[in-house]
Design a protein around this motif. Sequence first.
Motif, PDB file in Angstrom:
ATOM      1  N   ASP A 196      37.010  -7.000 -58.405  1.00  0.00           N
ATOM      2  CA  ASP A 196      38.239  -7.220 -57.648  1.00  0.00           C
ATOM      3  C   ASP A 196      38.560  -5.965 -56.853  1.00  0.00           C
ATOM      4  OD1 ASP A 196      38.541  -9.749 -58.675  1.00  0.00           O
ATOM      5  OD2 ASP A 196      39.899  -9.135 -60.295  1.00  0.00           O
ATOM      6  N   VAL A 197      38.799  -6.141 -55.564  1.00  0.00           N
ATOM      7  CA  VAL A 197      39.129  -4.997 -54.708  1.00  0.00           C
ATOM      8  C   VAL A 197      40.396  -5.298 -53.919  1.00  0.00           C
ATOM      9  CG1 VAL A 197      36.741  -4.239 -54.493  1.00  0.00           C
ATOM     10  CG2 VAL A 197      37.656  -5.860 -52.843  1.00  0.00           C
ATOM     11  N   GLU A 198      41.147  -4.255 -53.661  1.00  0.00           N
ATOM     12  CA  GLU A 198      42.362  -4.392 -52.861  1.00  0.00           C
ATOM     13  C   GLU A 198      42.051  -4.116 -51.401  1.00  0.00           C
ATOM     14  OE1 GLU A 198      45.486  -1.908 -54.312  1.00  0.00           O
ATOM     15  OE2 GLU A 198      45.962  -3.225 -56.002  1.00  0.00           O
ATOM     16  N   ARG A 199      42.584  -4.979 -50.536  1.00  0.00           N
ATOM     17  CA  ARG A 199      42.380  -4.826 -49.115  1.00  0.00           C
ATOM     18  C   ARG A 199      43.704  -5.044 -48.378  1.00  0.00           C
ATOM     19  NH1 ARG A 199      38.583  -2.627 -50.537  1.00  0.00           N
ATOM     20  NH2 ARG A 199      36.371  -3.097 -50.210  1.00  0.00           N
ATOM     21  N   THR A 200      43.878  -4.318 -47.303  1.00  0.00           N
ATOM     22  CA  THR A 200      45.041  -4.522 -46.437  1.00  0.00           C
ATOM     23  C   THR A 200      44.627  -5.434 -45.298  1.00  0.00           C
ATOM     24  OG1 THR A 200      45.923  -2.336 -46.961  1.00  0.00           O
ATOM     25  CG2 THR A 200      46.750  -3.391 -44.977  1.00  0.00           C
ATOM     26  N   GLU A 201      45.385  -6.534 -45.120  1.00  0.00           N
ATOM     27  CA  GLU A 201      45.033  -7.465 -44.059  1.00  0.00           C
ATOM     28  C   GLU A 201      46.301  -7.888 -43.316  1.00  0.00           C
ATOM     29  OE1 GLU A 201      45.113 -11.771 -46.313  1.00  0.00           O
ATOM     30  OE2 GLU A 201      43.198 -10.700 -46.235  1.00  0.00           O
ATOM     31  N   PRO A 202      46.154  -8.319 -42.072  1.00  0.00           N
ATOM     32  CA  PRO A 202      47.335  -8.749 -41.309  1.00  0.00           C
ATOM     33  C   PRO A 202      47.926 -10.045 -41.879  1.00  0.00           C
ATOM     34  CG  PRO A 202      45.315  -9.162 -40.073  1.00  0.00           C
ATOM     35  CD  PRO A 202      44.912  -8.378 -41.283  1.00  0.00           C
ATOM     36  N   ILE A 203      49.249 -10.140 -41.852  1.00  0.00           N
ATOM     37  CA  ILE A 203      49.929 -11.374 -42.268  1.00  0.00           C
ATOM     38  C   ILE A 203      49.754 -12.407 -41.156  1.00  0.00           C
ATOM     39  CG2 ILE A 203      52.170 -12.398 -42.844  1.00  0.00           C
ATOM     40  CD1 ILE A 203      53.029  -9.634 -43.863  1.00  0.00           C
ATOM     41  N   PRO A 204      49.398 -13.635 -41.492  1.00  0.00           N
ATOM     42  CA  PRO A 204      49.256 -14.673 -40.459  1.00  0.00           C
ATOM     43  C   PRO A 204      50.527 -14.784 -39.605  1.00  0.00           C
ATOM     44  CG  PRO A 204      48.422 -15.460 -42.554  1.00  0.00           C
ATOM     45  CD  PRO A 204      49.085 -14.151 -42.834  1.00  0.00           C
ATOM     46  N   GLU A 205      50.331 -15.052 -38.339  1.00  0.00           N
ATOM     47  CA  GLU A 205      51.439 -15.088 -37.381  1.00  0.00           C
ATOM     48  C   GLU A 205      52.560 -16.022 -37.819  1.00  0.00           C
ATOM     49  OE1 GLU A 205      53.499 -14.007 -33.962  1.00  0.00           O
ATOM     50  OE2 GLU A 205      51.608 -13.173 -34.720  1.00  0.00           O
ATOM     51  N   HIS A 206      52.190 -17.191 -38.380  1.00  0.00           N
ATOM     52  CA  HIS A 206      53.216 -18.178 -38.739  1.00  0.00           C
ATOM     53  C   HIS A 206      54.021 -17.766 -39.976  1.00  0.00           C
ATOM     54  CE1 HIS A 206      49.865 -19.388 -41.362  1.00  0.00           C
ATOM     55  NE2 HIS A 206      50.804 -19.871 -42.170  1.00  0.00           N
ATOM     56  N   GLU A 207      53.565 -16.734 -40.703  1.00  0.00           N
ATOM     57  CA  GLU A 207      54.289 -16.285 -41.889  1.00  0.00           C
ATOM     58  C   GLU A 207      55.170 -15.063 -41.613  1.00  0.00           C
ATOM     59  OE1 GLU A 207      51.817 -15.659 -45.250  1.00  0.00           O
ATOM     60  OE2 GLU A 207      50.671 -17.525 -45.002  1.00  0.00           O
ATOM     61  N   ILE A 208      55.035 -14.480 -40.447  1.00  0.00           N
ATOM     62  CA  ILE A 208      55.816 -13.289 -40.122  1.00  0.00           C
ATOM     63  C   ILE A 208      57.266 -13.674 -39.791  1.00  0.00           C
ATOM     64  CG2 ILE A 208      56.073 -11.359 -38.494  1.00  0.00           C
ATOM     65  CD1 ILE A 208      53.037 -11.381 -38.138  1.00  0.00           C
ATOM     66  N   ILE A 209      58.208 -12.978 -40.429  1.00  0.00           N
ATOM     67  CA  ILE A 209      59.639 -13.191 -40.146  1.00  0.00           C
ATOM     68  C   ILE A 209      60.013 -12.351 -38.925  1.00  0.00           C
ATOM     69  CG2 ILE A 209      61.987 -12.971 -41.052  1.00  0.00           C
ATOM     70  CD1 ILE A 209      60.785 -13.204 -43.854  1.00  0.00           C
ATOM     71  N   LYS A 210      60.679 -12.999 -37.971  1.00  0.00           N
ATOM     72  CA  LYS A 210      61.005 -12.314 -36.721  1.00  0.00           C
ATOM     73  C   LYS A 210      62.509 -12.372 -36.451  1.00  0.00           C
ATOM     74  CE  LYS A 210      56.516 -13.574 -34.770  1.00  0.00           C
ATOM     75  NZ  LYS A 210      55.802 -14.274 -33.686  1.00  0.00           N
ATOM     76  N   ASP A 211      63.015 -11.417 -35.654  1.00  0.00           N
ATOM     77  CA  ASP A 211      64.430 -11.426 -35.273  1.00  0.00           C
ATOM     78  C   ASP A 211      64.631 -12.336 -34.070  1.00  0.00           C
ATOM     79  OD1 ASP A 211      63.542 -10.062 -33.044  1.00  0.00           O
ATOM     80  OD2 ASP A 211      64.210  -8.088 -33.710  1.00  0.00           O
ATOM     81  N   LYS A 212      65.857 -12.369 -33.548  1.00  0.00           N
ATOM     82  CA  LYS A 212      66.177 -13.296 -32.456  1.00  0.00           C
ATOM     83  C   LYS A 212      65.399 -12.977 -31.173  1.00  0.00           C
ATOM     84  CE  LYS A 212      70.212 -10.550 -31.093  1.00  0.00           C
ATOM     85  NZ  LYS A 212      71.688 -10.593 -30.841  1.00  0.00           N
ATOM     86  N   ASP A 213      64.935 -11.720 -31.082  1.00  0.00           N
ATOM     87  CA  ASP A 213      64.155 -11.362 -29.889  1.00  0.00           C
ATOM     88  C   ASP A 213      62.657 -11.589 -30.085  1.00  0.00           C
ATOM     89  OD1 ASP A 213      66.455 -10.506 -28.535  1.00  0.00           O
ATOM     90  OD2 ASP A 213      66.351  -8.537 -29.543  1.00  0.00           O
ATOM     91  N   GLY A 214      62.317 -12.134 -31.246  1.00  0.00           N
ATOM     92  CA  GLY A 214      60.904 -12.416 -31.519  1.00  0.00           C
ATOM     93  C   GLY A 214      60.113 -11.241 -32.042  1.00  0.00           C
ATOM     94  N   LYS A 215      60.806 -10.161 -32.426  1.00  0.00           N
ATOM     95  CA  LYS A 215      60.112  -8.993 -32.968  1.00  0.00           C
ATOM     96  C   LYS A 215      60.005  -9.110 -34.487  1.00  0.00           C
ATOM     97  CE  LYS A 215      61.544  -5.855 -29.271  1.00  0.00           C
ATOM     98  NZ  LYS A 215      62.270  -4.599 -28.942  1.00  0.00           N
ATOM     99  N   PRO A 216      58.859  -8.694 -35.038  1.00  0.00           N
ATOM    100  CA  PRO A 216      58.665  -8.810 -36.495  1.00  0.00           C
ATOM    101  C   PRO A 216      59.682  -7.987 -37.267  1.00  0.00           C
ATOM    102  CG  PRO A 216      56.594  -8.370 -35.385  1.00  0.00           C
ATOM    103  CD  PRO A 216      57.668  -8.160 -34.360  1.00  0.00           C
ATOM    104  N   ILE A 217      60.132  -8.551 -38.363  1.00  0.00           N
ATOM    105  CA  ILE A 217      61.017  -7.831 -39.285  1.00  0.00           C
ATOM    106  C   ILE A 217      60.166  -7.389 -40.470  1.00  0.00           C
ATOM    107  CG2 ILE A 217      63.033  -8.000 -40.785  1.00  0.00           C
ATOM    108  CD1 ILE A 217      64.127 -10.147 -38.916  1.00  0.00           C
TER     109      ILE A 217
END
Length: 654
Positions: A216-237
């Motif tokens: 088992d190894v730990e890896r950093t990966e990007p969160i899928p676009e549809h799971e990212i929480i964004k503010d009213k201007d569409g910027k990721p929170i």
Amino acid sequence: MEHKKETRQFKTEVQRLLKLIINSLYSHPEIFLRELISNASDAIDKIRFKSQTEPGILGNDTEFKIKIIPDRKNRTIIVEDNGIGMTYDEVVENIGTIAQSGTKAFIDAVEEAKKKGGLLPELIGQFGVGFYSSFIVAEKVTLITRAAGSETGVKWESSGDGSYTVEETAKESRGTQVILKLKERGEDEPDYTDEWTIRGIVKRHSDFVSYPIVMDVERTEPIPEHEIIKDKDGKPIGSTTRTVTREETLNSMKAIWTKSKSEVTEEEYNEFYKHISHDWDDPLAHLHIRFEGTTEYNALLYIPSRLPFDFTLRERRHGIHLYSRRVFIMDDYRELMPEYFGFIYGVVDAPDLNLNISREILQQDALVRNIRKNLLKRLFDLLENMDAEKYERFFAEFGAILKIGVPTDYDNRERIAKLLRYRTTKSEGKLVSLKDYVDRMKPDQEEIYYITGENPFTLMNSPHLERLKERDLEVVLMTDPIDEWVVQHLRQFENKKFTSAEKGDLGLDKPDERKTDQFGEFFSFLKEELKDKVKDVKPSTHLKDSLSCLTGEAYDMSAYLEKIMRATGQKTEPVKRVLELNVDHPAIANIKFVFEKNRTDPLLKDYTQLLYDMAVVAEGGKVEDPSRFSRTIGRIMAEAITAEELMSGEAIEV
């Protein structure tokens, strides 16, 4: 749950045995992981074999694998498998083999195994000595196992300090888990809980184990676009990445040497070569062999396209990787490949090899000799049938190394001789075989003429060859230092004797006896003047146009060999050679005239030394007194020019 638990004491002699195993039998501490993986692989092999007759024994657990679980915080490393496992009695019997039998019984088992010509009975594959290699790195070893078909597990534990315990325990599934509590790590010691340390060990020692070795190894990966929480201007929170844990396979499991040739592509052959050789280039050729019969083994050998850069380094390891049942044993087994094939890379996998308890030194038994003999035969076949262009590339890189086999391998000397290539006085710079030379020999020629030295151009124009060239006889030009030993041990090829062009009487012409008599006193004078440098002065059987040359007796050390010996720091007594003079040369007649006119003329000493120095220079040597040589030549030139101009009436006063 009631269960039995035993505490047993190691005997004093067993303590000594453990010390031997930990400190003496293993040259690299990291091989503990190799041994545990090997044991795990053996356990899976056993359950797979058993499932052929008992299909239900696997249950739902049919995905075989070996898992490594490192824990840096707690300094532990676990190796677990879903193999056949062990019962309580089997743990006592197998894990306790050394612990219960003591040193004498263990040594008896080793000797018995040697007599039978096989592996130590279950000591290596089933948690014997290999298992105890864990104590090289661990302060405590815990084993938890459950046999296939059993309801309970077994726990074995020891700190290697005088006792161990065995008890029943709960375990959910079959298989074995070995838990090592690692010793405190020294400053320069590797961290066996580090992901990349573990990856490196597996790659080196267990890459071709046929079951996946996972971690088992730990890896950093990007969160899928549809799971990212964004503010009213569409910027990721918050963060757009996350840490995930995934199970990765550490080994390739590509034991391509066990496959048939038709199943392996050229690209796969080349990739495997680069893996074991660390070479960037593709190999020049490969040899994939499967031997069957009373003994069975596989071999995959490679000839590199160039000489390894570290080939001449003393610490360089040989390129043969040795496996038994696809489990890596060592990568430096010299007994399988002679020195003159030391550039060969590859794998030999022999399930019946007679191993000693450390797996790192194989016994010199009949099987090893048989493997070596067959590998050499197939390598010679490969080279003998290689196309001319490819073989020329091979010999340019490895020819000098291959020649080492002539003085060191009597059994294969003739096959090596067929592979040798040389330039000759007629090959126009190209390399030719000794067979080519013999095929174009003169009808009445019984000898292979050769000359040794550093520079092919110097050899080509050597005065020693003048009479041979006059007779249109071809001469082999030998420019590798090892060639001196090649001709000493080869002596002949296809019943044609090797004869040095610079030693002994070539037997081509007999000097005119009347001339020899005429020069007798003169030659005696020269011999006396040069008594510290030459053993004799005589008419030449080698020269046609040149004035002088130095030759040796048939069994004397050649000038080139003497130079090699001195260059390597070996003390050798200087060999006095024979000064041969061309009695048909007008300069010799003129010097003889000076001698007969006035034997005390001081010019005679200069001429005598000059005759010797010219012979040294002609064979590429260095004169003892270059300044004197230069002055003498200058004076003789001036005198010759003055005499000529006096005759023409245009003398220059000097």
